[in-house]
Design a protein around this motif. Structure first.
Motif, PDB file in Angstrom:
ATOM      1  N   THR A   1       0.835  -1.195   0.000  1.00  0.00           N
ATOM      2  CA  THR A   1       0.000   0.000   0.000  1.00  0.00           C
ATOM      3  C   THR A   1       0.874   1.250   0.000  1.00  0.00           C
ATOM      4  OG1 THR A   1      -1.611  -1.244   1.262  1.00  0.00           O
ATOM      5  CG2 THR A   1      -1.914   1.129   1.211  1.00  0.00           C
ATOM      6  N   ASP A   2       0.616   2.145  -0.929  1.00  0.00           N
ATOM      7  CA  ASP A   2       1.425   3.367  -0.999  1.00  0.00           C
ATOM      8  C   ASP A   2       0.981   4.373   0.070  1.00  0.00           C
ATOM      9  OD1 ASP A   2      -0.773   4.780  -1.962  1.00  0.00           O
ATOM     10  OD2 ASP A   2      -0.097   4.792  -4.049  1.00  0.00           O
ATOM     11  N   ASP A   3       1.669   5.494   0.143  1.00  0.00           N
ATOM     12  CA  ASP A   3       1.415   6.448   1.221  1.00  0.00           C
ATOM     13  C   ASP A   3       0.050   7.139   1.105  1.00  0.00           C
ATOM     14  OD1 ASP A   3       3.868   5.699   2.099  1.00  0.00           O
ATOM     15  OD2 ASP A   3       4.930   7.409   1.241  1.00  0.00           O
ATOM     16  N   ARG A   4      -0.598   6.976  -0.064  1.00  0.00           N
ATOM     17  CA  ARG A   4      -1.927   7.565  -0.219  1.00  0.00           C
ATOM     18  C   ARG A   4      -3.039   6.552   0.049  1.00  0.00           C
ATOM     19  NH1 ARG A   4      -1.818  10.715  -5.814  1.00  0.00           N
ATOM     20  NH2 ARG A   4      -1.224   8.613  -6.473  1.00  0.00           N
ATOM     21  N   GLY A   5      -2.601   5.345   0.458  1.00  0.00           N
ATOM     22  CA  GLY A   5      -3.573   4.326   0.821  1.00  0.00           C
ATOM     23  C   GLY A   5      -4.007   3.434  -0.331  1.00  0.00           C
ATOM     24  N   GLN A   6      -3.302   3.541  -1.453  1.00  0.00           N
ATOM     25  CA  GLN A   6      -3.686   2.760  -2.624  1.00  0.00           C
ATOM     26  C   GLN A   6      -2.830   1.482  -2.717  1.00  0.00           C
ATOM     27  OE1 GLN A   6      -3.404   5.294  -6.023  1.00  0.00           O
ATOM     28  NE2 GLN A   6      -5.437   4.699  -6.723  1.00  0.00           N
ATOM     29  N   ALA A   7      -3.484   0.374  -3.048  1.00  0.00           N
ATOM     30  CA  ALA A   7      -2.742  -0.896  -3.139  1.00  0.00           C
ATOM     31  C   ALA A   7      -2.141  -1.079  -4.529  1.00  0.00           C
ATOM     32  CB  ALA A   7      -3.681  -2.044  -2.829  1.00  0.00           C
TER      33      ALA A   7
END
Ligand SMILES: [Zn+2]
Length: 307
Positions: A266-272
């Motif tokens: 998961t990236d820092d923006r909450g996207q997988a």
């Protein structure tokens, strides 16, 4: 555990230019680069120190200070001091001599030699690089010049921009890392390191113990966590332990290729994002290369209708 320190682009570029000039002066040689030729051009000699013979070290660094502390209280401990500081070697710039630790295995000597050559090549390391007398280095500054010398070593041993072009123009998998390791004559670890750092997309490298022999302390199990600039920016919250945990759950083999597969981070923006990883055990370390799967325009068939 060590995470790679990425240099700011201006510094990296300044080091690149010096390495490129050196390679040009050498007549743009093909890989593997012969460090003997590099030293001959720079008029640098090589020497070794060991537990039995530290006379060279004694001569030079008796006044050296690191982190504001006189490092040499007891002359008998000089070799230990150099080891404790994690120095790759010592550069005696005005004597035109590089000193390396004889007890370090041969393949790693190549890296350490290139590291010391970079200290010589980079003008702002003059006088602050370790091995110079009466030098006071703050720990942060010491870490920075070490990172710069490692960066320069990588640029030198992989012939400047040549490796970068290869990485950016093809889809590098672990087999490619192995052939680049043979082509350039550098260790698998340094090859993996450079491949990940040269990558434009989000990728990572792990150098660890065999996942099946992992202890409960990731700090001990993981030697290096290498992140591409894109990974460091977009996945700052992803820890080495988390990545190692994912790899561990999917590794099977004992030696050679020990696992591959997909998992999401998961990236820092909450996207997988989905990553593909491949792990390889070379008898000493498990090396893992992970790359984000590039999202392509996939047409999905739903109820016979292509969307
Ligand atoms: Zn150094």
């Amino acid at each position: 555990m060590q995470t790679n320190k990425l240099l700011n682009p201006t510094t990296a570029q300044a080091i690149d230019q010096r390495v490129e000039k050196l390679l040009k002066d050498l007549g743009s040689p093909p890989p593997p680069l012969r460090l003997d030729d590099v030293r001959a051009l720079l008029k640098l000699d090589i020497g070794y120190y060991s537990s039995d013979d530290d006379s060279w070290l004694r001569e030079k660094i008796h006044q050296m200070r690191v982190a504001g502390k006189q490092i040499l209280d007891r002359p008998s401990s000089i070799l230990q001091v150099v080891k404790n500081l994690g120095l790759k070697g010592v550069l005696l710039a005005e004597k035109r001599r590089i000193l390396l630790d004889r007890e370090i295995p041969e393949p790693k000597q190549r890296w350490n030699e290139a590291h010391e050559i970079t200290h010589d090549l980079v003008p702002w390391h003059d006088g602050i690089a370790h091995g110079d007398p009466e030098t006071t280095l703050s720990p942060g500054c010491h870490e920075l010049i070490e990172a710069e010398a490692n960066y320069g070593a990588g640029r030198l041993l992989f012939l400047g921009g040549t490796l970068v072009e290869t990485v950016r123009s093809s889809d590098i998998d672990f087999a490619a890392v192995q052939s680049l390791h043979k082509l350039y004559g550098n260790t698998m670890t340094t090859t993996l390191w450079r491949v990940v750092e040269a990558s434009l997309d989000a990728s990572f490298g792990l150098v660890s113990t065999h996942p099946r022999e992992a202890t409960s302390s990731p700090e001990e199990d993981i030697r290096y966590f290498i992140r591409s600039p894109k990974f460091a920016t977009d996945f700052a919250g992803v820890t080495a332990d988390a990545v190692f945990g994912e790899v561990q759950r999917r590794c099977r083999g004992r030696r050679g290729p020990i696992g591959d597969g997909l998992f999401s981070l998961t990236d820092d923006r909450g996207q997988a994002h989905e990553f593909r990883f491949q792990s390889f055990f070379n008898g000493h370390d498990a090396l893992t290369l992970g790359k984000r799967l590039v999202a392509r325009n996939v047409s999905v068939m739903v109820s016979g209708v292509s969307r």
